[in-house]
Design a protein around this motif. Structure first.
Motif, PDB file in Angstrom:
ATOM      1  N   VAL A 114       0.749  -0.931  -0.266  1.00 15.40           N
ATOM      2  CA  VAL A 114      -0.086  -0.008   0.183  1.00 15.40           C
ATOM      3  C   VAL A 114       0.352   1.262  -0.234  1.00 15.40           C
ATOM      4  CG1 VAL A 114      -1.849   1.313   1.210  1.00 15.40           C
ATOM      5  CG2 VAL A 114      -2.134  -1.241   1.132  1.00 15.40           C
ATOM      6  N   ILE A 115       1.584   1.032   0.432  1.00 15.72           N
ATOM      7  CA  ILE A 115       2.631   2.598   0.554  1.00 15.72           C
ATOM      8  C   ILE A 115       3.333   2.440  -0.391  1.00 15.72           C
ATOM      9  CG2 ILE A 115       4.946   3.284   2.072  1.00 15.72           C
ATOM     10  CD1 ILE A 115       3.720   1.828   4.287  1.00 15.72           C
ATOM     11  N   GLU A 116       3.828   1.648  -0.678  1.00 15.45           N
ATOM     12  CA  GLU A 116       5.080   1.651  -2.282  1.00 15.45           C
ATOM     13  C   GLU A 116       3.882   2.167  -3.279  1.00 15.45           C
ATOM     14  OE1 GLU A 116       7.073  -1.719  -2.753  1.00 15.45           O
ATOM     15  OE2 GLU A 116       7.963  -0.327  -3.645  1.00 15.45           O
ATOM     16  N   ALA A 117       3.025   1.914  -3.146  1.00 17.15           N
ATOM     17  CA  ALA A 117       1.892   2.103  -4.763  1.00 17.15           C
ATOM     18  C   ALA A 117       0.962   3.282  -4.481  1.00 17.15           C
ATOM     19  CB  ALA A 117       0.476   0.947  -5.358  1.00 17.15           C
ATOM     20  N   HIS A 118       0.192   4.154  -3.300  1.00 20.66           N
ATOM     21  CA  HIS A 118      -0.889   4.895  -2.833  1.00 20.66           C
ATOM     22  C   HIS A 118       0.797   6.342  -2.160  1.00 20.66           C
ATOM     23  CE1 HIS A 118      -3.392   3.856  -5.767  1.00 20.66           C
ATOM     24  NE2 HIS A 118      -3.074   2.423  -4.465  1.00 20.66           N
ATOM     25  N   PRO A 119       1.431   7.285  -2.518  1.00 24.36           N
ATOM     26  CA  PRO A 119       1.813   7.265  -1.587  1.00 24.36           C
ATOM     27  C   PRO A 119       0.825   8.625  -0.314  1.00 24.36           C
ATOM     28  CG  PRO A 119       2.344   7.930  -3.564  1.00 24.36           C
ATOM     29  CD  PRO A 119       1.551   6.923  -3.399  1.00 24.36           C
ATOM     30  N   ARG A 120      -0.265   8.613  -0.944  1.00 22.49           N
ATOM     31  CA  ARG A 120      -0.661   9.791  -0.748  1.00 22.49           C
ATOM     32  C   ARG A 120      -1.789   8.362   1.072  1.00 22.49           C
ATOM     33  NH1 ARG A 120      -6.407  12.497  -2.150  1.00 22.49           N
ATOM     34  NH2 ARG A 120      -6.899  10.763  -2.639  1.00 22.49           N
ATOM     35  N   LEU A 121      -1.649   7.640   0.742  1.00 20.92           N
ATOM     36  CA  LEU A 121      -2.665   6.696   1.785  1.00 20.92           C
ATOM     37  C   LEU A 121      -0.981   6.785   3.005  1.00 20.92           C
ATOM     38  CD1 LEU A 121      -4.152   3.371  -0.237  1.00 20.92           C
ATOM     39  CD2 LEU A 121      -5.793   5.741   1.174  1.00 20.92           C
ATOM     40  N   ALA A 122       0.233   6.367   2.578  1.00 16.57           N
ATOM     41  CA  ALA A 122       0.950   6.066   3.576  1.00 16.57           C
ATOM     42  C   ALA A 122       0.794   7.132   4.372  1.00 16.57           C
ATOM     43  CB  ALA A 122       2.379   5.814   2.551  1.00 16.57           C
ATOM     44  N   SER A 123       0.684   8.884   3.607  1.00 17.89           N
ATOM     45  CA  SER A 123       0.991   9.479   4.144  1.00 17.89           C
ATOM     46  C   SER A 123      -0.559   9.873   5.375  1.00 17.89           C
ATOM     47  CB  SER A 123       0.109  10.895   3.661  1.00 17.89           C
ATOM     48  OG  SER A 123       1.928  10.828   2.742  1.00 17.89           O
TER      49      SER A 123
ATOM     50  N   SER B 123       8.440   3.951   4.338  1.00 19.48           N
ATOM     51  CA  SER B 123       7.699   3.059   5.879  1.00 19.48           C
ATOM     52  C   SER B 123       8.620   3.148   6.921  1.00 19.48           C
ATOM     53  CB  SER B 123       8.170   1.869   4.858  1.00 19.48           C
ATOM     54  OG  SER B 123       7.145   1.269   3.819  1.00 19.48           O
ATOM     55  N   MET B 124       9.606   3.586   6.724  1.00 20.78           N
ATOM     56  CA  MET B 124      10.921   3.938   7.721  1.00 20.78           C
ATOM     57  C   MET B 124      10.355   4.824   8.805  1.00 20.78           C
ATOM     58  SD  MET B 124      14.142   1.777   8.112  1.00 20.78           S
ATOM     59  CE  MET B 124      15.273   2.772   9.426  1.00 20.78           C
ATOM     60  N   ILE B 125      10.231   5.747   8.634  1.00 25.21           N
ATOM     61  CA  ILE B 125       9.424   6.726   9.062  1.00 25.21           C
ATOM     62  C   ILE B 125       8.374   6.583  10.542  1.00 25.21           C
ATOM     63  CG2 ILE B 125       8.095   9.533   9.103  1.00 25.21           C
ATOM     64  CD1 ILE B 125      10.294   9.490   6.438  1.00 25.21           C
ATOM     65  N   LEU B 126       7.473   6.208   9.532  1.00 25.72           N
ATOM     66  CA  LEU B 126       6.368   5.002   9.894  1.00 25.72           C
ATOM     67  C   LEU B 126       6.998   4.371  11.081  1.00 25.72           C
ATOM     68  CD1 LEU B 126       3.149   4.553  10.087  1.00 25.72           C
ATOM     69  CD2 LEU B 126       3.395   2.949   8.532  1.00 25.72           C
ATOM     70  N   ALA B 127       8.214   3.734  11.349  1.00 25.11           N
ATOM     71  CA  ALA B 127       8.643   2.596  11.443  1.00 25.11           C
ATOM     72  C   ALA B 127       8.561   3.249  12.510  1.00 25.11           C
ATOM     73  CB  ALA B 127       9.336   2.012  10.830  1.00 25.11           C
ATOM     74  N   TYR B 128       9.947   4.100  12.551  1.00 21.47           N
ATOM     75  CA  TYR B 128       9.723   4.986  13.789  1.00 21.47           C
ATOM     76  C   TYR B 128       9.232   5.561  14.514  1.00 21.47           C
ATOM     77  CZ  TYR B 128      15.009   4.778  13.592  1.00 21.47           C
ATOM     78  OH  TYR B 128      16.622   4.843  14.503  1.00 21.47           O
ATOM     79  N   ALA B 129       8.067   5.905  14.008  1.00 18.63           N
ATOM     80  CA  ALA B 129       6.979   6.764  15.090  1.00 18.63           C
ATOM     81  C   ALA B 129       6.714   5.432  15.527  1.00 18.63           C
ATOM     82  CB  ALA B 129       5.894   6.935  14.207  1.00 18.63           C
ATOM     83  N   GLN B 130       6.512   4.157  15.038  1.00 26.54           N
ATOM     84  CA  GLN B 130       5.853   3.532  16.364  1.00 26.54           C
ATOM     85  C   GLN B 130       6.927   2.756  17.219  1.00 26.54           C
ATOM     86  OE1 GLN B 130       2.707   2.034  15.586  1.00 26.54           O
ATOM     87  NE2 GLN B 130       2.738   4.041  14.209  1.00 26.54           N
ATOM     88  N   VAL B 131       8.137   3.037  17.352  1.00 27.45           N
ATOM     89  CA  VAL B 131       9.282   2.347  18.129  1.00 27.45           C
ATOM     90  C   VAL B 131       9.308   3.855  19.193  1.00 27.45           C
ATOM     91  CG1 VAL B 131      11.232   3.273  18.776  1.00 27.45           C
ATOM     92  CG2 VAL B 131      11.006   2.025  16.781  1.00 27.45           C
TER      93      VAL B 131
END
Lengths: 244, 244
Positions: A114-123, B123-131
DNA sequence: CGCACCCTTGAATTGTATCAAAATAAGTGG
DNA sequence: CCACTTATTTTGATACAATTCAAGGGTGCG
């Protein structure tokens, strides 16, 4: 036929593209029912899976060495559960059903896609994690610096806000589907003391109770006494990248 | 000449591509020095900016209506600050310098660009936020369910872990650059009581003190007494998407 | 009907806060 | 570099909030 619970929650803040909606729907292809009291995941279990809560009510908690429990968060339908597990091989927290619930499990790798395909969803996922974070820090401040009465009052206001987010028709009155022990474990108090605080709030005319049903009778005063801030409103998502 | 503090921290867990490193470096093009006690941002300020902490020591806190303060988190070099502000127009928390610090401010839109161009960094930023989230929930559990002595002890262990993450040569002894009032505001105690707890830990032979310098004398016993878990180690990031 | 579980209430205890003041350390300007 | 002021640490006495222990009364459920 997958539902789109998570997509529906996000849609309250931005208009999703069909591709985004579709991608999120794929997280909800499988589903699993958990009975009241059932444990979805124990801390130290392998934490490879995440979940979308489709219906019911769940909670995340930790148990300490002496058997005491701290409830970290209650989860309402449409929330993503277990995100904190993505960085650890073993789950740092336990998740269980407060009421019968349906969850849709999916793999970390699906999240990565999801994160890879859709930056807005990642955000958006990052943004939602921040809402939860701020809600957690509000509780941290409550436990560290406010009285027992204020903590219980804040929990009531928080429940109403969150129930209302899922059902706009909810007014001053709602069902608090928790035992006083659960309220205590969430607020860092004993069940006995929770009982006394509820009674006091009632005697002061801030709330009314009958069975599970709680009515906020003086919202202004209650909010002032508890320092409660509703963190689920007034989000600012104007900075998000464009949807794909 | 921008540094790459944040990239350096991430590099401890994964090998960044040159493009990723370069993108992160752009977050650190500007810099700003803040004196000890200086306020980087007040709660309710416009919260458009984020920061990378390049050097020094900062903290995030909230002030309650009665003037009491709850410190939410201390920040060490290489951390991203102000992420929680991305969802609100007004900052939910205040950030100030515990020691003279240098930060690199950048806009939310720059974060959006990173997420858009580099899914693995997202993904890393999200992961760090989880830490950080898990670290917060550990403290929530500590405030809700552990004794004053355990909370103070856990803070000491946490400081050592985090100092060590930045400087592997740190052993059992380190400088706790905080006043007892700050320790109290972080642990939900009064400065007076923090003093007594430190003294007790010392009398029991768990720690030694001389001035700011603290030595962990019996790590095993201290960890057992505080339920401390080091959340900055043993991350599992095998699920990340490929770097670009 | 009987057994759990939950809520309620009281009395005694304990952990932590509050108040006050002395002792020490850290800044600051002359 | 000293004298002065201002923070910070330490200690004691007292007050209070919340816990613990104990027991009675509801309520739902097999």
């Amino acid at each position: 036929m997958p539902a789109h619970c998570f997509a529906d929650v996000l849609s309250e803040h931005i208009d999703l593209t069909p591709a985004e909606r579709d991608t999120l729907g794929r997280l909800e292809e499988r589903s699993r029912t958990i009975k009241r009291g059932g444990i979805l995941r124990r801390s130290n279990d392998r934490s490879g899976e995440l979940f979308i809560l489709r219906s019911g009510l769940m909670m995340t908690y930790v148990l300490l060495g002496d058997g005491s429990r701290q409830i970290l968060r209650f989860h309402f339908p449409g929330e993503m559960l277990g995100l904190s597990g993505i960085v650890y091989a073993q789950a740092p927290e336990s998740i269980c059903a407060v009421a019968e619930s349906v969850v849709c499990p999916f793999e970390r790798s699906a999240l990565a896609e999801v994160i890879e395909a859709h930056p807005r969803l990642a955000s958006m996922i990052l943004a939602y994690a921040q809402v939860e974070r701020v809600s957690l820090t509000d509780r941290l401040a409550a436990l560290g610096r406010t009285s027992a009465k204020a903590r219980v009052g804040a929990l009531l206001l928080d429940w109403r806000s969150r129930l209302r987010a899922g059902d706009g028709s909810i007014g001053e009155s709602f069902s608090l589907a928790l035992t006083q022990e659960e309220v205590g474990d969430a607020t860092g108090l004993t069940a006995v003391h929770v009982n006394r605080m509820l009674r006091q709030l009632e005697e002061e005319g801030l709330i009314a109770r009958e069975g599970q049903r709680v009515t906020i009778r003086d919202e202004r005063a209650l909010a002032a006494a508890t320092h409660y801030v509703d963190r689920y409103r007034n989000l600012d998502l104007g900075w998000l990248p464009a949807g794909r």
